[in-house]
Scaffold this active site. Structure first.
Site, short mmCIF file in Angstrom:
data_model
loop_
_atom_site.label_atom_id
_atom_site.label_comp_id
_atom_site.label_asym_id
_atom_site.label_seq_id
_atom_site.Cartn_x
_atom_site.Cartn_y
_atom_site.Cartn_z
N ARG A 281 17.54 133.35 121.61
CA ARG A 281 17.95 133.02 122.81
C ARG A 281 16.74 132.75 123.78
O ARG A 281 16.16 133.91 123.97
CB ARG A 281 19.19 133.88 123.40
CG ARG A 281 19.98 133.28 124.48
CD ARG A 281 20.94 134.09 124.87
NE ARG A 281 21.50 133.95 126.41
CZ ARG A 281 22.60 134.42 126.71
NH1 ARG A 281 23.09 135.27 126.18
NH2 ARG A 281 22.94 134.13 127.98
N GLU B 190 22.06 148.47 129.33
CA GLU B 190 23.45 148.24 129.20
C GLU B 190 24.39 149.26 128.82
O GLU B 190 25.49 149.38 129.63
CB GLU B 190 23.67 147.29 127.94
CG GLU B 190 25.09 146.70 127.73
CD GLU B 190 25.19 145.80 126.75
OE1 GLU B 190 25.74 144.40 126.80
OE2 GLU B 190 24.58 146.05 125.82
N LYS C 36 8.95 137.06 111.16
CA LYS C 36 7.65 136.78 111.35
C LYS C 36 6.89 138.10 111.44
O LYS C 36 7.46 139.31 111.67
CB LYS C 36 7.53 136.27 112.85
CG LYS C 36 5.88 136.21 113.12
CD LYS C 36 6.07 135.79 114.60
CE LYS C 36 4.50 135.66 115.11
NZ LYS C 36 4.15 135.33 116.38
N GLY D 160 25.07 145.25 115.03
CA GLY D 160 24.44 146.75 114.97
C GLY D 160 23.08 146.96 115.51
O GLY D 160 22.46 147.73 115.06
N ARG E 8 3.05 139.30 111.81
CA ARG E 8 1.68 138.64 111.97
C ARG E 8 0.43 139.42 111.07
O ARG E 8 -0.43 138.83 110.52
CB ARG E 8 1.18 138.99 113.26
CG ARG E 8 -0.02 138.23 113.77
CD ARG E 8 -0.11 138.25 115.44
NE ARG E 8 0.52 137.10 115.95
CZ ARG E 8 0.96 137.11 117.37
NH1 ARG E 8 0.67 138.14 118.10
NH2 ARG E 8 1.60 136.04 117.86
#
Length: 447
Positions: A381, A240, A418, A211, A420
């Site tokens: 990836r 896309e 993460k 989602g 910062r």
């Protein structure tokens, strides 16, 4: 008709060299501002280069050392010889005017380089072997390189920076809420991020069917609706899906009408009012779509600059990272190198435009090979610099996707891996309704 005069400032060049002979410490002030190539006169260029070499070697700069340096490089005659250099050193110049000399030389150099670059680009435009898109990319790249040659900012003194920090903190202290950036529309997410901050690159990553596109569209609508009194401006790049497909999802989420009903038009008479109302409400928002499937970083940046100049810009959404086309110079680069360059460029774009940029990313299949399917940083990836460049990295995870017997049917976790400028978490609880393409915070659903 007389031909135009090439931009040049010979007198300023001589005055600057003469000033350095008077006060050799000037070379430390200007060495990062001017290169030898900025000098138009070849004689002055060689003399300045000799002065730089002496400075780098820790040697003093005077007529004797400069003559020796030029002689060592066999360019004494090309630099005007002893008489020319002695004449420069003997003339009385005012070191107090060095800044003016530098500015004159720098401006003339930049104009010459601009003229030469534009002439070269004009010639290249006649080459029929080069595609129009590659040519435009070359033009933008060269113009961008020229723009970077403008005078760099000086160091910022901590006294001034501290004053800015105090003023910002004082302003934020007077706010009635915890959001100092863009309101995301989700209270829990606002709490951890204090709202999406200007100049931040935010990565939202997940495996397929989690989602992530729906979450991105929910965030886009929320930012448009909940900032600037409902006039937040959002640019959405979809590599896309078409713009129509994205808006169908937005309408489904806003109207609580099933996405498949909107697609096939099988909407009941009672639901048509909600459908019409949602289309009208969304149609009044400052949401801009680009569904080009071959977008490059250069085209995305150019379109964002244009939108920012014309309508203002508050937020950029890119769906998704791995589909951005590489430029021609990266033809032989690895996928990781390409993604690294793209993420770095997105971070620079966020800073340049002073807006948060949300980029969606795929996760590697390594997730599927583990018993614990919750994503971690190593699952990004083609990660490369994704983790390094991103200010915030978020993952979407749905337990019921992997475990059909899960007790958490319809629930999703938004994991902040993460952050910062803040803290991370194990997962903010959401309810995901796939038929409406809508995320809601679990506490809102239960209240």
């Amino acid at each position: 008709m007389n031909s135009p005069t090439v931009p040049q400032e010979r007198e300023a060049e001589i005055a600057l060299l003469g000033s350095i002979f008077i006060d050799e410490n000037i070379i430390f002030e200007i060495s990062d501002l001017l290169s030898p190539d900025d000098f138009y006169d070849s004689k002055n260029r060689l003399i300045y280069k000799a002065m730089l070499e002496l400075s780098k070697s820790g040697k003093s700069i005077d007529v004797t050392t400069v003559l020796a340096q030029l002689t060592a490089f066999n360019v004494l005659e090309q630099s005007g010889g002893i008489d020319y250099i002695s004449e420069i050193a003997d003339y009385s110049y005012s070191p107090r005017n060095v800044e003016t000399y530098v500015e004159l030389i720098e401006n003339a150099s930049l104009r010459r380089n601009t003229i030469n670059t534009l002439s070269m680009l004009a010639q290249n435009g006649y080459d029929s072997k080069v595609s129009a898109f590659d040519y435009l990319e070359e033009v933008e790249k060269n113009i961008f390189e020229l723009s970077k040659r403008r005078r760099v900012d000086a160091f910022k003194n901590i006294s001034n920076v501290a004053k800015n920090v105090y003023a910002n903190t004082e302003k934020n202290a007077l706010r009635n809420d915890d959001v100092i950036g863009l309101n995301t529309g989700f209270t829990s997410l606002n709490k951890y991020t204090q709202g999406f901050q200007k100049g931040n690159l935010i990565i939202l990553a997940a495996r397929p069917a989690m989602g992530k596109s729906a979450m991105a569209m929910n965030l886009a609508v929320n930012v448009a609706a909940k900032n600037k009194n409902g006039h937040g401006t959002v640019a959405i790049f979809s590599l896309e899906m078409s713009a129509e497909q994205l808006v169908e999802r937005m309408v489904a989420a806003d109207s609580s009408i099933r996405l498949n009903q909107i697609k096939n038009g099988r909407i009941s008479q009672n639901d048509w009012i909600r459908f019409t109302t949602s289309c009208s409400r969304l149609g009044g928002m400052n949401l801009y779509f680009d569904d080009s499937s071959n977008s490059t970083i250069a085209s995305i940046r150019a379109k964002c600059r244009k939108l920012s100049a014309e309508s203002g810009l508050d937020f950029v959404v890119i769906d998704y990272l791995q589909l951005i086309e590489s430029d021609s110079s990266q033809a032989r680069a690895s996928q990781q190198e390409k993604i690294s360059k793209i993420t770095r460029s997105l971070k620079l774009m966020a800073r340049e435009l002073d807006v948060p940029v949300l980029a969606l990313s795929q996760l590697s299949r390594e997730v599927e090979k583990r018993d614990d399917k919750k994503p971690i940083m190593a699952d990004l990836r083609d990660s490369g610099s994704i983790e390094q460049d991103a200010d915030i990295v978020m993952f979407l995870y749905r337990d019921d996707y992997y475990n059909h017997a899960s007790e958490r049917k319809g629930e999703a976790d938004l994991i902040i891996a993460k952050n910062r400028s803040g803290s991370t978490n194990e997962g903010l609880p959401f309810i995901f309704t796939g038929e409406f393409q809508r995320f809601k915070e679990k506490k809102d659903e239960e209240s």
